[in-house]
Design a protein around this motif. Structure first.
Motif, PDB file in Angstrom:
ATOM      1  N   ILE A 111       0.876  -1.165   0.000  1.00 33.35           N
ATOM      2  CA  ILE A 111       0.000   0.000   0.000  1.00 33.35           C
ATOM      3  C   ILE A 111       0.908   1.208   0.000  1.00 33.35           C
ATOM      4  O   ILE A 111       1.687   1.391   0.931  1.00 33.35           O
ATOM      5  CB  ILE A 111      -0.859   0.066   1.291  1.00 33.35           C
ATOM      6  CG1 ILE A 111      -1.563  -1.243   1.565  1.00 33.35           C
ATOM      7  CG2 ILE A 111      -1.830   1.234   1.224  1.00 33.35           C
ATOM      8  CD1 ILE A 111      -2.714  -1.531   0.656  1.00 33.35           C
ATOM      9  N   LEU A 170      -0.933  -5.504   7.065  1.00 31.79           N
ATOM     10  CA  LEU A 170      -2.173  -4.816   6.748  1.00 31.79           C
ATOM     11  C   LEU A 170      -3.229  -5.817   6.301  1.00 31.79           C
ATOM     12  O   LEU A 170      -2.992  -6.645   5.435  1.00 31.79           O
ATOM     13  CB  LEU A 170      -1.893  -3.822   5.623  1.00 31.79           C
ATOM     14  CG  LEU A 170      -2.822  -2.629   5.564  1.00 31.79           C
ATOM     15  CD1 LEU A 170      -2.649  -1.756   6.795  1.00 31.79           C
ATOM     16  CD2 LEU A 170      -2.519  -1.812   4.339  1.00 31.79           C
ATOM     17  N   SER A 227       0.574   9.382   4.367  1.00 32.34           N
ATOM     18  CA  SER A 227      -0.215   8.146   4.337  1.00 32.34           C
ATOM     19  C   SER A 227       0.558   6.988   4.961  1.00 32.34           C
ATOM     20  O   SER A 227      -0.027   6.078   5.538  1.00 32.34           O
ATOM     21  CB  SER A 227      -0.632   7.809   2.905  1.00 32.34           C
ATOM     22  OG  SER A 227       0.496   7.573   2.109  1.00 32.34           O
ATOM     23  N   TYR A 267      -0.239   7.192   8.630  1.00 35.66           N
ATOM     24  CA  TYR A 267      -1.620   6.771   8.890  1.00 35.66           C
ATOM     25  C   TYR A 267      -1.743   5.252   8.821  1.00 35.66           C
ATOM     26  O   TYR A 267      -2.323   4.617   9.706  1.00 35.66           O
ATOM     27  CB  TYR A 267      -2.569   7.398   7.862  1.00 35.66           C
ATOM     28  CG  TYR A 267      -2.922   8.823   8.130  1.00 35.66           C
ATOM     29  CD1 TYR A 267      -2.154   9.861   7.616  1.00 35.66           C
ATOM     30  CD2 TYR A 267      -4.027   9.162   8.907  1.00 35.66           C
ATOM     31  CE1 TYR A 267      -2.477  11.181   7.845  1.00 35.66           C
ATOM     32  CE2 TYR A 267      -4.360  10.493   9.147  1.00 35.66           C
ATOM     33  CZ  TYR A 267      -3.588  11.491   8.603  1.00 35.66           C
ATOM     34  OH  TYR A 267      -3.910  12.797   8.848  1.00 35.66           O
ATOM     35  N   ASP A 268      -1.216   4.658   7.752  1.00 35.83           N
ATOM     36  CA  ASP A 268      -1.361   3.211   7.591  1.00 35.83           C
ATOM     37  C   ASP A 268      -0.655   2.460   8.717  1.00 35.83           C
ATOM     38  O   ASP A 268      -1.137   1.439   9.193  1.00 35.83           O
ATOM     39  CB  ASP A 268      -0.837   2.765   6.216  1.00 35.83           C
ATOM     40  CG  ASP A 268      -1.861   3.028   5.114  1.00 35.83           C
ATOM     41  OD1 ASP A 268      -3.069   2.963   5.402  1.00 35.83           O
ATOM     42  OD2 ASP A 268      -1.461   3.293   3.979  1.00 35.83           O
ATOM     43  N   GLU A 296      -2.716   0.111  11.356  1.00 38.66           N
ATOM     44  CA  GLU A 296      -2.291  -1.263  11.583  1.00 38.66           C
ATOM     45  C   GLU A 296      -2.059  -1.511  13.080  1.00 38.66           C
ATOM     46  O   GLU A 296      -2.511  -2.514  13.631  1.00 38.66           O
ATOM     47  CB  GLU A 296      -1.016  -1.502  10.778  1.00 38.66           C
ATOM     48  CG  GLU A 296      -0.581  -2.952  10.747  1.00 38.66           C
ATOM     49  CD  GLU A 296       0.745  -3.106  10.012  1.00 38.66           C
ATOM     50  OE1 GLU A 296       1.353  -2.090   9.604  1.00 38.66           O
ATOM     51  OE2 GLU A 296       1.188  -4.253   9.870  1.00 38.66           O
ATOM     52  N   ILE A 300      -7.832   1.555   5.118  1.00 38.83           N
ATOM     53  CA  ILE A 300      -6.648   1.909   4.345  1.00 38.83           C
ATOM     54  C   ILE A 300      -6.677   3.399   4.069  1.00 38.83           C
ATOM     55  O   ILE A 300      -7.672   3.922   3.586  1.00 38.83           O
ATOM     56  CB  ILE A 300      -6.623   1.189   2.989  1.00 38.83           C
ATOM     57  CG1 ILE A 300      -6.688  -0.312   3.177  1.00 38.83           C
ATOM     58  CG2 ILE A 300      -5.381   1.569   2.201  1.00 38.83           C
ATOM     59  CD1 ILE A 300      -7.028  -1.025   1.883  1.00 38.83           C
ATOM     60  N   TRP A 339      -5.824   6.092   1.718  1.00 35.33           N
ATOM     61  CA  TRP A 339      -5.634   6.041   0.272  1.00 35.33           C
ATOM     62  C   TRP A 339      -5.483   7.461  -0.268  1.00 35.33           C
ATOM     63  O   TRP A 339      -6.456   8.211  -0.320  1.00 35.33           O
ATOM     64  CB  TRP A 339      -6.843   5.355  -0.363  1.00 35.33           C
ATOM     65  CG  TRP A 339      -6.778   5.242  -1.846  1.00 35.33           C
ATOM     66  CD1 TRP A 339      -5.803   4.669  -2.591  1.00 35.33           C
ATOM     67  CD2 TRP A 339      -7.761   5.707  -2.788  1.00 35.33           C
ATOM     68  NE1 TRP A 339      -6.126   4.741  -3.927  1.00 35.33           N
ATOM     69  CE2 TRP A 339      -7.310   5.373  -4.071  1.00 35.33           C
ATOM     70  CE3 TRP A 339      -8.980   6.363  -2.645  1.00 35.33           C
ATOM     71  CZ2 TRP A 339      -8.028   5.685  -5.213  1.00 35.33           C
ATOM     72  CZ3 TRP A 339      -9.691   6.672  -3.792  1.00 35.33           C
ATOM     73  CH2 TRP A 339      -9.225   6.337  -5.056  1.00 35.33           C
TER      74      TRP A 339
END
Lengths: 300, 300
Positions: free
Chosen positions: A8, B6, B28, B31-32, B36, B43, B45
């Motif tokens: 991702i 993830l 991002s 954030y991801d 997690e 997700i 994005w």
């Protein structure tokens, strides 16, 4: 369920799968598995879009630069007038389940027929000259019939509870292919009669599907199938339907809905990404899918 | 870059980050990483939405049941009239960077100010009674000033190339807080004068930012800062700006843009998901972010 190596990042693109309802959807597992295997930086994202919301979805897709999406019921026919181009047989039989964007134009195709024939061929089924019996003339029967014609079958018998539906699909197939197609009401007597001559029996009705609430009222006709007949089931959930169980009891060769789905997704990957999933790719994805349902591939 | 654990499944929801351009966006990653760590099945994005496309995006979000999204330039002010509710100071200073949906209503807030003050506090900076010097009165200066006021600072000096902008922000801060706020043009003489009395210097201008094309024409004023002064940089990319380098050379305590971003994202997680990232969570995410840029956390 996890996809340990899924990437991702800021270049990740979405590949939505739209339909309603979607809570039972398991195909996204297979898509994500293949996306990962081919190192395609996308995520298959299942999202519920109800009937009538398709135009809004198309607008949303444009805004969010979504260039590929898959679709399932209730949108397979409704999408057609919203697309710039539609593959010919998919338009003819109102069945589109994948849309890609090429040079700003939306292009749709239906892969149910190709998936069905792909799985039959993968299992070594001889289709040239075969008599095929198909039960259930709902959304996918037309494209399945068309691909069977393209594979050189000898004749097709369509059986359906509502005879007029079967007749309409038969008429359209005859008009566009010249194939010998008969339409019959799915009474025990007609089922028995069709089974006696069938080299291939394809179960395309929703009977026995998870959540549908009804199973086949009569399966005795399967005992009339020749010993060499191949039985194909289009239903994916449950993985083993009463038709598949009965066919196994009778010692007939079976091809389950999962194999058909896998073959179809392979066609979709060719269409969208120009990659060619092979038997090993589909085996790995089948294992992922089986793990999700807590079964082993030999139970399919 | 990968996020090995993830989870992507049919329950996965999106959390878009919208802005333009977004190719350089690295938030991002953080954030991801936090999604997690807190086992939130979403997700982040990043998607490019240009100025003027915000209403289309809001429509797309409704269609796709997107209930949380982050936003960056050029949308921080434009989003406000499109929301049902906006946190008071964010509305006052036209700066919203997170939107959530509560009972069908869109609620926006700006976390730049809280992130700035959070990072100052995290680093042990005494804010009560402090004289703060802030350079650059663009989009975030108002909310930063407001949060500084709420933290009990003694005075605020705003410096900007275009004096009228600084005066407008100063006026709005004075009218709503009663805080002693001065506005000055960012000439070398004014910078020098402000620096002499500053306990905290906050660099909020785009000067020195990756892709901006210009760096500070004069940094000599930093030599006038008291030895106990704390220097904070709002810019994230590059991780070490000329202001941070100069401050280190002068032996001043520095707080980089990454720390401010981390504190801000922690606030956003509280606002959206009611979870509370701690120092360890932010350390792990900082490492992920540093790996992406090929640097080590001690270089920040």
């Amino acid at each position: 369920m996890t996809f340990d190596n899924l990437k991702i990042n800021t270049q990740t693109r979405l590949m939505p799968m739209i339909g309603y309802p979607m809570a039972q959807s398991s195909a996204s597992l297979v898509y994500d598995c293949l996306l990962e295997r081919f190192d395609i930086n996308r995520i298959m994202w299942p999202v519920e879009i109800k009937k009538g919301e398709l135009a809004s979805f198309m607008q949303a897709a444009r805004t969010l630069q979504i260039d590929v999406f898959a679709l399932t019921m209730p949108h397979k026919a409704d999408i057609i007038p919203l697309l710039d181009e539609v593959e010919q047989s998919s338009r003819l039989f109102n069945s589109v389940n994948i849309v890609k964007t090429v040079d700003g134009k939306t292009v749709g195709a239906g892969m149910d027929g190709k998936g069905c024939v792909g799985a039959l061929r993968e299992a070594g089924t001889k289709l040239e000259g075969a008599n095929v019996m198909l039960l259930g003339t709902g959304s996918i029967s037309g494209v399945v019939g068309y691909e069977l014609y393209r594979s050189g079958i000898g004749s097709l018998t369509l059986l359906n509870r509502t005879l007029s539906n079967a007749e309409e699909v038969a008429r359209r197939l005859r008009d566009n292919t010249g194939l010998a197609v008969e339409a019959r009401e799915s009474t025990p007597a007609e089922l028995d009669r069709a089974a006696r001559d069938a080299d291939v029996f394809i179960q395309c009705s929703p009977l026995g599907m998870f959540g549908f609430g009804a199973d086949h009222p009569y399966l005795g006709f399967m005992e009339k199938l020749p010993a060499h007949a191949v039985v194909m089931e289009a239903i994916v959930n449950p993985p083993m339907t009463t038709v598949v169980k009965k066919a196994r009891q009778l010692g007939l060769k079976t091809i389950g809905g999962v194999a058909m789905t896998m073959a179809q997704i392979a066609e979709i990957f060719e269409f969208c990404f120009d990659v060619h999933p092979d038997a090993e790719d589909l085996e790995v994805c089948t294992r992922v899918w089986c793990n999700h349902f807590g079964i082993t591939p030999d139970q399919l």
